[in-house]
Design an enzyme around this catalytic site. Structure first.
Site, PDB file in Angstrom:
ATOM      1  N   SER A  39       0.823  -1.198   0.000  1.00 17.22           N
ATOM      2  CA  SER A  39       0.000   0.000   0.000  1.00 17.22           C
ATOM      3  C   SER A  39       0.869   1.265   0.000  1.00 17.22           C
ATOM      4  CB  SER A  39      -0.977  -0.038   1.180  1.00 17.22           C
ATOM      5  OG  SER A  39      -2.015   0.890   1.005  1.00 17.22           O
ATOM      6  N   ASP A 151      -5.006  -3.735  -3.051  1.00 17.95           N
ATOM      7  CA  ASP A 151      -4.131  -3.409  -1.923  1.00 17.95           C
ATOM      8  C   ASP A 151      -3.716  -4.667  -1.146  1.00 17.95           C
ATOM      9  OD1 ASP A 151      -3.178  -2.478   0.653  1.00 17.95           O
ATOM     10  OD2 ASP A 151      -4.160  -0.567   0.235  1.00 17.95           O
TER      11      ASP A 151
END
Length: 262
Positions: A39, A151
């Protein structure tokens, strides 16, 4: 002497703290042997591994053009990842690869279709980078090599696994999501953020225990994951906290792999 193996967590705006940590490590002259990022940690790690100084990365990520790209499109209701990728190309090159990087890097994403964590260490860089930070719901999955990437924090928000296999590394978890028991829970948005935090934290706790050292600035608990307007404060917190741990980090590199945590 060993080198640091850094596992950089996700955390949205809180992830700016990673840049403060990297700035401190550079000033302390502590060698980094490998970065694994997910991320916001993937973004910070990729640009650092490409040779960008942390303060320059900070300027890039807080630039008005970049921030605007992270806002959902009114037409689609989604972040325009195609434009994000073009911005990455502007700075990293049209077709960068992992082999081009100055520091070994692992990017961590979630294959939404297979329901598993995937690790990228070789080949083209851009698609895995975009996918590793593609927040579900507000971002379309990134289709790459037959996978649907989102993610990586969904399943692994502190990617220590690629580092644990390397005996010459001192594994340091850089976790920018300490929990605040005083967080407000008065709106639907706040309840949603808290629910997502609790779900993700379940995959972090066992991985923190596998680190030899953990950098987790407690002051970050006072910031929301959307507090990009306070980016300078977040950077400074990561920097100051890491400088405070200088002697422990030096000791860590000078010793064997006996676990050591702050």
């Amino acid at each position: 002497m060993r080198k640091l193996g850094l596992a950089l967590s996700g955390g949205a705006a809180r992830g700016i703290a990673h840049l403060g940590v990297l700035q401190a490590l550079d000033e302390l002259g502590l060698p980094i042997g490998h970065i694994a990022g997910v991320s916001s940690g993937a973004i910070a790690g990729a640009f650092y591994a490409a040779g960008f100084p942390p303060r320059q990365i900070f300027q890039l990520l807080t630039d008005t053009r970049f921030v605007r790209l992270l806002r959902p499109s009114f037409r689609l209701g989604l972040v325009r990842l195609d434009l994000v990728e073009k911005l990455y190309q502007h700075y990293l090159g049209a077709a960068p690869t992992f082999a081009d990087l100055k520091v070994p890097l692992t990017l961590v994403a979630t294959d939404l279709a297979a329901g598993q964590t995937v690790y990228f260490q070789q080949g083209p860089l851009l698609k895995p980078l975009v996918g590793a930070a593609a927040v579900p719901i507000i971002c379309r999955p990134v289709e790459w090599q037959g996978q649907f990437l989102v993610d990586g924090g969904v399943m692994n928000n502190l990617p220590v696994e690629p580092l644990l296999r390397q005996t010459d590394l001192a594994v340091v978890g850089v976790h920018c999501n300490p929990m605040s028991p005083e967080a407000r829970l008065t709106t639907l948005r706040e309840v949603g953020e808290r629910t997502a935090y609790l779900a993700i934290s379940m995959n972090v706790q066992p991985r923190l225990a596998q680190c030899e050292f953990v950098l987790q600035p407690p002051a970050l608990a006072g910031f929301r994951v959307t507090d990009l307007r306070r980016a300078s404060e977040i950077f400074d917190i990561g920097y100051a906290y890491t400088m405070e741990q200088a002697s422990q980090l030096r000791q860590l590199l000078a010793t064997d792999s006996t676990p050591l945590q702050n």
